[in-house]
Design an enzyme around this catalytic site. Sequence first.
Site, PDB file in Angstrom:
ATOM      1  N   ASP A 154      42.671  32.761  34.889  1.00  0.00           N
ATOM      2  CA  ASP A 154      42.239  33.593  36.024  1.00  0.00           C
ATOM      3  C   ASP A 154      41.194  32.873  36.882  1.00  0.00           C
ATOM      4  O   ASP A 154      40.383  33.504  37.546  1.00  0.00           O
ATOM      5  CB  ASP A 154      41.741  34.974  35.555  1.00  0.00           C
ATOM      6  CG  ASP A 154      40.506  34.901  34.677  1.00  0.00           C
ATOM      7  OD1 ASP A 154      40.058  33.790  34.344  1.00  0.00           O
ATOM      8  OD2 ASP A 154      39.984  35.985  34.323  1.00  0.00           O
ATOM      9  N   LYS A 174      33.696  48.627  43.216  1.00  0.00           N
ATOM     10  CA  LYS A 174      33.130  49.945  42.915  1.00  0.00           C
ATOM     11  C   LYS A 174      33.968  50.662  41.852  1.00  0.00           C
ATOM     12  O   LYS A 174      33.445  51.210  40.877  1.00  0.00           O
ATOM     13  CB  LYS A 174      33.090  50.774  44.212  1.00  0.00           C
ATOM     14  CG  LYS A 174      32.171  51.952  44.127  1.00  0.00           C
ATOM     15  CD  LYS A 174      31.970  52.583  45.484  1.00  0.00           C
ATOM     16  CE  LYS A 174      31.284  53.916  45.284  1.00  0.00           C
ATOM     17  NZ  LYS A 174      31.518  54.824  46.393  1.00  0.00           N
ATOM     18  N   MET A 175      35.268  50.619  42.036  1.00  0.00           N
ATOM     19  CA  MET A 175      36.177  51.283  41.094  1.00  0.00           C
ATOM     20  C   MET A 175      36.024  50.695  39.684  1.00  0.00           C
ATOM     21  O   MET A 175      36.014  51.411  38.689  1.00  0.00           O
ATOM     22  CB  MET A 175      37.607  51.084  41.595  1.00  0.00           C
ATOM     23  CG  MET A 175      38.676  51.818  40.854  1.00  0.00           C
ATOM     24  SD  MET A 175      40.231  51.632  41.747  1.00  0.00           S
ATOM     25  CE  MET A 175      40.523  49.881  41.636  1.00  0.00           C
TER      26      MET A 175
HETATM   27  N1  LIG Z   1      46.409  45.032  43.893  1.00  0.00           N
HETATM   28  C1  LIG Z   1      45.580  45.936  43.391  1.00  0.00           C
HETATM   29  N2  LIG Z   1      45.711  47.222  43.730  1.00  0.00           N
HETATM   30  C2  LIG Z   1      44.888  48.147  43.240  1.00  0.00           C
HETATM   31  N3  LIG Z   1      43.869  47.896  42.396  1.00  0.00           N
HETATM   32  C3  LIG Z   1      43.689  46.647  42.022  1.00  0.00           C
HETATM   33  C4  LIG Z   1      44.536  45.603  42.500  1.00  0.00           C
HETATM   34  N4  LIG Z   1      44.093  44.449  41.967  1.00  0.00           N
HETATM   35  C5  LIG Z   1      43.046  44.767  41.195  1.00  0.00           C
HETATM   36  N5  LIG Z   1      42.815  46.085  41.212  1.00  0.00           N
HETATM   37  C6  LIG Z   1      41.715  46.749  40.506  1.00  0.00           C
HETATM   38  O1  LIG Z   1      40.514  46.171  41.071  1.00  0.00           O
HETATM   39  C7  LIG Z   1      39.549  45.923  40.053  1.00  0.00           C
HETATM   40  C8  LIG Z   1      39.197  44.441  40.050  1.00  0.00           C
HETATM   41  O2  LIG Z   1      40.255  43.701  39.507  1.00  0.00           O
HETATM   42  P1  LIG Z   1      40.009  42.420  38.589  1.00  0.00           P
HETATM   43  O3  LIG Z   1      38.958  42.686  37.582  1.00  0.00           O
HETATM   44  O4  LIG Z   1      41.344  41.962  38.121  1.00  0.00           O
HETATM   45  O5  LIG Z   1      39.436  41.401  39.709  1.00  0.00           O
HETATM   46  P2  LIG Z   1      38.982  39.898  39.563  1.00  0.00           P
HETATM   47  O6  LIG Z   1      39.444  39.189  40.780  1.00  0.00           O
HETATM   48  O7  LIG Z   1      39.414  39.331  38.252  1.00  0.00           O
HETATM   49  O8  LIG Z   1      37.394  40.073  39.591  1.00  0.00           O
HETATM   50  P3  LIG Z   1      36.203  39.042  39.310  1.00  0.00           P
HETATM   51  O9  LIG Z   1      36.151  38.117  40.469  1.00  0.00           O
HETATM   52  O10 LIG Z   1      35.000  39.894  39.260  1.00  0.00           O
HETATM   53  O11 LIG Z   1      36.480  38.361  38.016  1.00  0.00           O
HETATM   54  C9  LIG Z   1      40.162  46.422  38.742  1.00  0.00           C
HETATM   55  O12 LIG Z   1      39.678  47.720  38.515  1.00  0.00           O
HETATM   56  C10 LIG Z   1      41.662  46.420  39.022  1.00  0.00           C
HETATM   57  O13 LIG Z   1      42.351  47.387  38.261  1.00  0.00           O
END
Ligand SMILES: Nc1ncnc2c1ncn2[C@@H]1O[C@H](COP(=O)(O)OP(=O)(O)OP(=O)(O)O)[C@@H](O)[C@H]1O
Length: 207
Positions: A86, A140-141
Amino acid sequence: MYPAPFIAVEGPIGAGKTTLATMLSKEFQFPLVKEIVEENPFLDKFYEDMEQWSFQLEMFFLCNRFKQLESIEENYVKKQQPIVTDYHVYKNMIFAERTLSKKHMDKYRKIYHLLTDDLPKPNAMIYIKASLPTLLDRIKMRGRSFEEDIDPAYLKTLIEDYELAIEHLKQTDPGLPIITIEGDHTDFVSSQQDYQQIVQNIKEQVL
Ligand SMILES: Nc1ncnc2c1ncn2[C@@H]1O[C@H](COP(=O)(O)OP(=O)(O)OP(=O)(O)O)[C@@H](O)[C@H]1O
Ligand SMILES: Nc1nc(=O)c2ncn([C@H]3C[C@H](O)[C@@H](CO)O3)c2[nH]1
């Protein structure tokens, strides 16, 4: 594809990297390597006082990614086994350039190259783009306490930094396939159709 796929999912904070990397790992039965978040002793301090804690934080991320990539090399790349992560190691430079003072950056850059130049790099990348409102909503979510007061201006500059970094990667690693996902309009979490489109693109462009 030869060599085995080494797919990195990238994008700014909250874009959905870990979510998508996890889904793809299950989809293709590729092992997943995720970056360390909860065990990071500097993240909450960094968000309280970036100037004070940036060097420790960037070094912590760099050392962790270095260790992970060393074991990716041993356990997967050398054995021609596929892997999904990731992050792309270049992420270190994106953040460091943004958060470190010039003096610290000069030292950091040398250490970055020393540690990472001979490590394996992904041979495919998925870049999730997203606007500031989308990132703020998702952060936020997700509800991590240390990100509660994240500065929107910091996020905005990171969105721009990522755009420049992707251009940089295109120049320096022209053979790297980069699949860009428009995160504002692509809901790979709840729309099967959106998700399957990404899977299809990967099958066509990477596997
Ligand atoms: N395409 C999408 N549609 C709706 N919700 C999403 C989508 N992608 C991610 N989310 C939600 O948004 C939030 C952030 O996702 P995630 O933790 O995978 O992000 P990340 O890019 O890995 O973050 P970070 O940079 O902090 O490591 C999670 O709650 C996830 O369920
Ligand atoms: N400064 C800094 N440098 C990095 O290399 C880096 N990688 C991730 N992060 C932040 C984003 C999320 O809040 C949280 C989880 O990804 O950690 C970073 N912050």
